[in-house]
Motif scaffolding. Structure first.
Motif, PDB file in Angstrom:
ATOM      1  N   SER A  45       2.610   5.998  11.273  1.00 11.45           N
ATOM      2  CA  SER A  45       2.007   4.865  10.566  1.00 11.45           C
ATOM      3  C   SER A  45       0.549   5.155  10.226  1.00 11.45           C
ATOM      4  CB  SER A  45       2.104   3.602  11.428  1.00 11.45           C
ATOM      5  OG  SER A  45       3.459   3.278  11.694  1.00 11.45           O
ATOM      6  N   TRP A  49      -1.605   6.117   5.950  1.00 14.53           N
ATOM      7  CA  TRP A  49      -2.678   5.363   5.312  1.00 14.53           C
ATOM      8  C   TRP A  49      -3.341   6.106   4.151  1.00 14.53           C
ATOM      9  CZ3 TRP A  49      -4.348   0.473   5.255  1.00 14.53           C
ATOM     10  CH2 TRP A  49      -3.824  -0.389   6.209  1.00 14.53           C
ATOM     11  N   LYS A  52      -1.419   5.914   0.685  1.00 12.06           N
ATOM     12  CA  LYS A  52      -1.181   4.660  -0.036  1.00 12.06           C
ATOM     13  C   LYS A  52      -1.884   4.592  -1.381  1.00 12.06           C
ATOM     14  CE  LYS A  52      -0.137   2.018   4.128  1.00 12.06           C
ATOM     15  NZ  LYS A  52      -0.520   0.880   5.006  1.00 12.06           N
ATOM     16  N   THR A  67       6.400   3.364   3.980  1.00 10.92           N
ATOM     17  CA  THR A  67       5.536   2.479   4.764  1.00 10.92           C
ATOM     18  C   THR A  67       6.088   1.069   4.956  1.00 10.92           C
ATOM     19  OG1 THR A  67       4.305   1.724   2.808  1.00 10.92           O
ATOM     20  CG2 THR A  67       3.530   3.736   3.909  1.00 10.92           C
ATOM     21  N   THR A  69       5.266  -1.582   3.295  1.00  7.18           N
ATOM     22  CA  THR A  69       4.166  -2.535   3.200  1.00  7.18           C
ATOM     23  C   THR A  69       4.416  -3.574   2.113  1.00  7.18           C
ATOM     24  OG1 THR A  69       2.968  -1.080   1.674  1.00  7.18           O
ATOM     25  CG2 THR A  69       2.493  -0.848   4.022  1.00  7.18           C
ATOM     26  N   SER A 219      -8.848   7.210  -0.476  1.00  9.84           N
ATOM     27  CA  SER A 219      -8.324   7.863   0.726  1.00  9.84           C
ATOM     28  C   SER A 219      -9.450   8.232   1.677  1.00  9.84           C
ATOM     29  CB  SER A 219      -7.526   9.118   0.337  1.00  9.84           C
ATOM     30  OG  SER A 219      -6.404   8.779  -0.442  1.00  9.84           O
ATOM     31  N   ILE A 222     -10.600   5.134   3.430  1.00 10.15           N
ATOM     32  CA  ILE A 222      -9.653   4.676   4.455  1.00 10.15           C
ATOM     33  C   ILE A 222      -9.786   5.502   5.724  1.00 10.15           C
ATOM     34  CG2 ILE A 222      -7.201   4.568   5.038  1.00 10.15           C
ATOM     35  CD1 ILE A 222      -6.682   3.713   2.144  1.00 10.15           C
ATOM     36  N   ALA A 226     -11.169   4.215   9.347  1.00  9.65           N
ATOM     37  CA  ALA A 226     -10.348   4.287  10.561  1.00  9.65           C
ATOM     38  C   ALA A 226     -11.108   4.946  11.698  1.00  9.65           C
ATOM     39  CB  ALA A 226      -9.054   5.043  10.265  1.00  9.65           C
TER      40      ALA A 226
END
Length: 242
Positions: A45, A49, A52, A67, A69, A219, A222, A226
């Motif tokens: 998971s 990310w 996406k 995913t 989502t 990307s 993200i 994180a």
């Protein structure tokens, strides 16, 4: 394995050797396979990310399957509206994306019962730490009707899906029954967001394609975000222990 046998295995008569593991004694091959499988699901998971932004405007159906989502379902529905894919494929990909790993948590409930529920709830099984006293996180398993409803409603934001799935295994729900209930809730949720995207149509497609055009920067943002969140959480944890 019956519910009573499960309780014997994970109950107070068999204390855990390590509070961070949901089993006591030497682990079996099934214990290790399921345990590492759960951590692979979490790692998977996290690894999805950065993909996406790349796929949301180029292949949202694939993103759905990878995913599960809501955003991917919505954009897939919009792509179906403009003729880029079919509604049936968008629905099937979304359902698969949401259901593909649920059985791992059901199996964990079969193997470790309440110990795994407490682990996911954020407290050591059998410990003295305060635990959330919701219907699914009590010391005794909830009724089959409550667990079944939780499995159906698991896609909703306020329902803890993994805990519902583990509880299904804990109460002895068969895999077939679990998958059917999960399918009902997942299909309704996927249909809702796919239908929403279909109703929006071209504006949603244009927005998704714009996001994909800036996928590199998205990307990077993200991944950086994180790592920043993780660093902040570690720092807070260090302060609380000091």
């Amino acid at each position: 394995m019956t519910t009573e046998t499960q309780r014997d295995r994970v109950g107070k008569t068999r204390p855990l050797d390590k509070p961070w593991l949901p089993w006591g004694g030497a682990p079996s091959k099934r214990d290790l396979f399921c345990w590492y499988g759960i951590w692979l699901v979490f790692a998977y998971s996290f690894a999805m990310w950065p993909l996406k932004p790349w796929l949301i405007g180029t292949n949202p159906v694939l993103l759905e399957a990878l995913t599960g989502t809501q955003s991917a379902m919505t954009i897939a529905g919009a792509f179906a509206r403009v003729g880029e894919t079919s509604v049936g494929l968008a629905l099937a990909a979304g359902i698969f994306g949401m259901m593909k790993f649920c059985w791992v948590f059901w199996w964990a409930g079969r193997l470790w019962g309440g110990n795994m529920v407490r682990f996911l709830a954020g407290s050591a099984a059998g410990g003295d730490a305060k635990r959330p006293r919701s219907l699914l996180t009590r010391d005794a398993p909830a009724s089959r009707w409550i667990v079944g409803a939780a499995v159906v409603l698991a896609p909703l934001p306020l329902v803890p899906g993994p805990i519902a799935f583990v509880s299904a295994g804990w109460v002895g729900m068969s895999l077939l029954t679990f998958l059917v209930l999960n399918l009902i809730g997942t299909a309704a949720w996927t249909g809702l967001f796919t239908g929403l995207g279909y109703a929006i149509g071209r504006p949603a497609v244009d927005l998704a394609e714009t996001v994909s055009d800036y996928a590199v920067w998205a990307s990077i943002a993200i991944v950086a975000g994180a790592f920043l969140v993780r660093a902040v959480m570690r720092r807070r944890g260090a302060r609380s222990r000091s």
